[in-house]
Scaffold this active site. Structure first.
Site, short mmCIF file in Angstrom:
data_model
loop_
_atom_site.label_atom_id
_atom_site.label_comp_id
_atom_site.label_asym_id
_atom_site.label_seq_id
_atom_site.Cartn_x
_atom_site.Cartn_y
_atom_site.Cartn_z
N HIS A 99 0.86 -1.18 0.00
CA HIS A 99 0.00 0.00 0.00
C HIS A 99 0.90 1.24 0.00
O HIS A 99 2.13 1.11 -0.05
CB HIS A 99 -0.98 -0.02 1.18
CG HIS A 99 -0.34 -0.15 2.54
ND1 HIS A 99 0.51 0.78 3.05
CD2 HIS A 99 -0.45 -1.12 3.48
CE1 HIS A 99 0.90 0.42 4.26
NE2 HIS A 99 0.34 -0.75 4.54
N HIS A 122 4.03 1.47 2.20
CA HIS A 122 5.26 0.82 1.71
C HIS A 122 5.90 1.64 0.60
O HIS A 122 7.12 1.81 0.54
CB HIS A 122 4.94 -0.59 1.20
CG HIS A 122 4.25 -1.46 2.21
ND1 HIS A 122 3.02 -2.02 1.99
CD2 HIS A 122 4.62 -1.82 3.46
CE1 HIS A 122 2.65 -2.70 3.07
NE2 HIS A 122 3.61 -2.59 3.97
N CYS A 126 2.62 -9.91 20.07
CA CYS A 126 1.74 -9.33 19.03
C CYS A 126 2.13 -9.97 17.70
O CYS A 126 3.27 -9.82 17.24
CB CYS A 126 1.89 -7.81 18.94
SG CYS A 126 1.05 -7.14 17.48
N CYS A 184 3.14 -7.47 14.83
CA CYS A 184 4.51 -6.93 14.92
C CYS A 184 5.53 -8.06 14.91
O CYS A 184 6.71 -7.81 14.73
CB CYS A 184 4.74 -6.17 16.22
SG CYS A 184 3.79 -4.69 16.45
N CYS A 239 -1.43 -3.65 21.74
CA CYS A 239 -0.23 -3.26 21.00
C CYS A 239 -0.38 -1.80 20.59
O CYS A 239 -1.40 -1.41 20.03
CB CYS A 239 -0.09 -4.14 19.76
SG CYS A 239 0.96 -3.42 18.51
N HIS A 291 -0.86 -1.70 16.59
CA HIS A 291 -1.98 -2.37 15.92
C HIS A 291 -3.28 -2.34 16.70
O HIS A 291 -4.32 -2.76 16.19
CB HIS A 291 -1.58 -3.81 15.56
CG HIS A 291 -0.44 -3.87 14.61
ND1 HIS A 291 0.86 -4.07 15.02
CD2 HIS A 291 -0.40 -3.69 13.27
CE1 HIS A 291 1.65 -4.02 13.96
NE2 HIS A 291 0.92 -3.79 12.90
N LYS A 308 -5.59 6.20 10.93
CA LYS A 308 -4.54 5.25 10.59
C LYS A 308 -5.05 4.46 9.38
O LYS A 308 -6.24 4.16 9.28
CB LYS A 308 -4.35 4.31 11.78
CG LYS A 308 -3.22 3.34 11.63
CD LYS A 308 -3.08 2.50 12.89
CE LYS A 308 -1.93 1.55 12.83
NZ LYS A 308 -1.91 0.55 11.83
N LYS A 354 -7.00 -2.01 7.03
CA LYS A 354 -7.98 -2.77 6.26
C LYS A 354 -9.36 -2.66 6.89
O LYS A 354 -10.36 -2.52 6.20
CB LYS A 354 -7.57 -4.24 6.23
CG LYS A 354 -6.79 -4.61 5.00
CD LYS A 354 -6.66 -6.10 4.91
CE LYS A 354 -6.05 -6.49 3.59
NZ LYS A 354 -5.71 -7.89 3.56
N1 MSP Z 1 9.00 -7.06 7.74
C1 MSP Z 1 9.21 -5.98 8.63
C2 MSP Z 1 10.50 -5.24 8.29
C3 MSP Z 1 11.73 -6.06 8.32
S1 MSP Z 1 13.11 -5.14 7.84
C4 MSP Z 1 14.41 -6.07 8.24
C5 MSP Z 1 8.04 -4.99 8.55
N2 MSP Z 1 7.32 -5.02 7.44
S2 MSP Z 1 6.05 -4.05 7.12
O1 MSP Z 1 5.47 -4.58 5.91
O2 MSP Z 1 5.21 -3.95 8.24
O3 MSP Z 1 6.67 -2.67 6.77
C6 MSP Z 1 6.85 -1.66 7.74
C7 MSP Z 1 7.37 -0.42 7.03
O4 MSP Z 1 6.44 -0.02 5.99
C8 MSP Z 1 7.50 0.81 7.89
O5 MSP Z 1 8.67 0.83 8.67
C9 MSP Z 1 7.50 1.87 6.81
O6 MSP Z 1 8.73 1.85 6.14
C10 MSP Z 1 6.42 1.39 5.87
N3 MSP Z 1 5.08 1.88 6.25
C11 MSP Z 1 3.96 1.13 6.39
N4 MSP Z 1 2.90 1.93 6.68
C12 MSP Z 1 3.29 3.22 6.73
C13 MSP Z 1 2.65 4.45 7.02
N5 MSP Z 1 1.35 4.55 7.25
N6 MSP Z 1 3.42 5.57 7.08
C14 MSP Z 1 4.77 5.52 6.86
N7 MSP Z 1 5.40 4.37 6.59
C15 MSP Z 1 4.70 3.21 6.46
O7 MSP Z 1 7.87 -4.22 9.48
#
Ligand code: MSP
Length: 514
Positions: A17, A20, A125, A128, A143, A146, A298, A301
């Site tokens: 999304h 990412h 969690c 996380c 958490c 979440h 936030k 889904k």
């Molecule tokens: N798999 C772990 C990361 C392992 S790295 C060795 C993870 N994955 S995640 O899919 O949850 O991705 C988290 C990251 O996605 C956040 O740190 C950020 O880079 C990005 N983001 C996800 N949602 C976001 C927002 N709403 N706002 C900003 N960044 C966002 O954690």
């Protein structure tokens, strides 16, 4: 000079999304900026494929975990391709080379006595993939990220002696003169980490007995490696650890690990401790940007407000989607975005300011010179002014990841050219038939816009190239920009040749209704 930048590897339980794409586009903008500054860039991204969360998502869809990961890997790659993400490598944690590198690190940690067995019960969690202590949960016992209730998990696991690294980490994170200094940015988040480090570190569980979908521990195959440890190691696998030593020596350590604040602790404490235990060099910089909300909520889904990168692309086009994603709110703190603000920034910066500038210069050249760059003395006056505005703060903003500021200064340069056109009023010059003056005006606008375009490249690689070519810029804009950023010299003959043909185009940035 080398420059190694990483994004987090995103969980493979779902499609990407805009959260990412936020981090990934920002990393791409930095990677492209560094390449323009003649760095040899290695840019790593990928997906995190192991762990209970992925296994649960696959079960829910009646699929095997591997099958789900294969599909997600293709989906992530597809979107990154669409967004023009110039990664060097896309890593998947189910790849064999990663298994070898994870096994190697765990073996080293075990042999050096940093791993021991212990019975443990804690609050976990799943979202996380992390144990929480009561004090870290929110007021409702949920958490903090979440808002879900953690479950009690009890296991006999292998633990990592994180506590032994407290002093070492504290010194490396708090003392800029330490030879292995890890720079954590922004400052407030660095202070939070330092504050937490002062409170002391507890040993952490590095294995799971109940999670099958993971890499078996090399010294006890009945347990799997904790998914976060597996995931963090991707950063060395990705640059050749255990597979290509020359590459590893060249690129490791990383110059920037980029992520949001949710996973800063893993990157700034757990990861450096693993590296210290394995006697490997430490990351130079860890930058954690904020979380953004959508219209104040936030993105989730359950709220049904998840925006996919495709929606932004459909509405604004790829390059504008990239530009808006990273420049709408300041990079670093938390912020809120909304469709209204995205559209208004699109209309102001791109449709009105830049789009309008390009189209009026092309129209003038068409009308007065039949699309040909007039034969005139090159007029670099305006280009020099634009270069001066940009040289002051653009590079500085980019190097500090202040993309909204870099965009602001670019917009002010574009506004300056638009204003100069008003002042010169070429349509009046035509009336008095001063063709020399008219040629000189057109030449000055063109040379000025070439400078702008070179700075736009990291944000809008395709549109910048398009504008460059449409406006008769000579040669490959990326190559010319690399030369320009190396010596900051505007060639005396400018960036185009007389009589080069401009081309008409459709509207670059059609206005979007709110
Ligand atoms: N798999 C772990 C990361 C392992 S790295 C060795 C993870 N994955 S995640 O899919 O949850 O991705 C988290 C990251 O996605 C956040 O740190 C950020 O880079 C990005 N983001 C996800 N949602 C976001 C927002 N709403 N706002 C900003 N960044 C966002 O954690």
């Amino acid at each position: 000079m080398k420059f190694y930048i990483t994004t987090p590897i995103y969980y493979a339980n779902d499609v990407p999304h805009i959260g990412h794409s936020y981090t990934t586009i920002a990393s791409d903008v930095i990677a492209r900026w560094k390449r323009l500054n003649n760095f040899d860039v290695f840019f790593l991204t990928g997906i995190d494929e192991h762990g209970a969360k992925i296994a649960a998502a696959a079960r829910k869809k009646n699929r095997t975990s591997q099958d789900l990961c294969d599909e997600m890997s293709a989906k992530f790659k597809e979107i990154w391709k669409l967004l023009n993400i110039s990664y060097t490598e896309f890593i998947r944690t189910t790849e064999r080379k990663h298994l070898i590198s994870v096994e190697r690190i765990l073996k080293i940690l075990f042999e050096r006595g940093f791993i021991f067995k212990k019975k443990y019960e804690g609050l976990y969690c799943l979202e996380c993939e992390k144990f929480y202590s009561q004090k870290d949960l929110d007021e409702s016992g949920n958490c903090p990220f979440h808002k879900t209730s953690p479950v009690i998990q009890s296991e006999e696991n292998y633990f990592f002696k994180l506590s032994s690294f407290q002093t070492g980490l504290f010194e490396r994170i708090s003392n800029p003169n330490h030879k292995e200094y890890i720079e954590i940015q922004p400052e407030e988040r660095r202070n939070e980490i330092i504050g937490k480090l002062k409170l002391g570190l507890e040993d952490v569980s590095f294995s799971r007995t109940s999670v099958e979908w993971g890499i078996p521990l090399p010294f006890d195959r009945k347990q799997t490696v904790y998914v976060w440890v597996d995931a963090l190691i991707n950063y060395i696998t990705g640059v050749g650890y255990m597979a290509d030593d020359a590459k590893f020596q060249k690129y490791w350590p990383t110059d920037i690990h980029l992520m949001a604040k949710d996973i800063l602790w893993f990157h700034s404490v757990i990861w450096p401790a693993i590296l210290m235990a394995a006697e490997l060099p430490l990351p130079k910089k860890i930058y954690s940007h904020g979380f953004f909300t959508l219209n104040g909520d936030k993105m989730s889904k359950s709220l049904g407000n998840v925006i996919s990168p495709n929606e932004l692309i459909d509405k604004y086009g790829v390059d504008a989607a990239r530009y808006l994603t990273v420049t709408l709110i300041p990079f670093g703190p938390d912020g809120n975005i909304s469709w209204r603000e995205l559209t208004s920034k699109y209309n102001n910066d791109l449709a009105n300011n830049l789009g309008n500038l390009v189209s009026r210069i092309i129209k003038m050249t068409e009308k007065y010179f039949n699309f040909q760059i007039p034969q005139s003395t090159i007029n670099l006056q305006l280009a020099k002014k634009v270069a001066a505005i940009l040289s002051k703060s653009f590079a500085n903003s980019m190097d500090n990841m202040q993309f909204h500021k870099a965009a602001e200064v670019l917009q002010s340069a574009i506004t300056l050219i638009n204003k100069q056109i008003e002042i010169d009023s070429p349509w009046r010059v035509v009336k008095i038939m001063d063709m020399r003056k008219l040629s000189s005006c057109i030449s000055s606008y063109l040379q000025a816009i070439y400078i702008v375009v070179m700075h736009l490249l990291p944000f809008m690689p395709t549109v910048s190239e398009k504008i460059w070519n449409m406006m008769g810029g000579v040669g490959d804009v990326n190559e010319i920009a690399r030369k320009y950023f190396a010596d900051m010299m505007i060639p005396e003959c400018g960036f185009s040749v007389p009589h080069a043909k401009l081309s008409a185009m459709g509207i670059l940035f059609p206005r979007v209704e709110k």
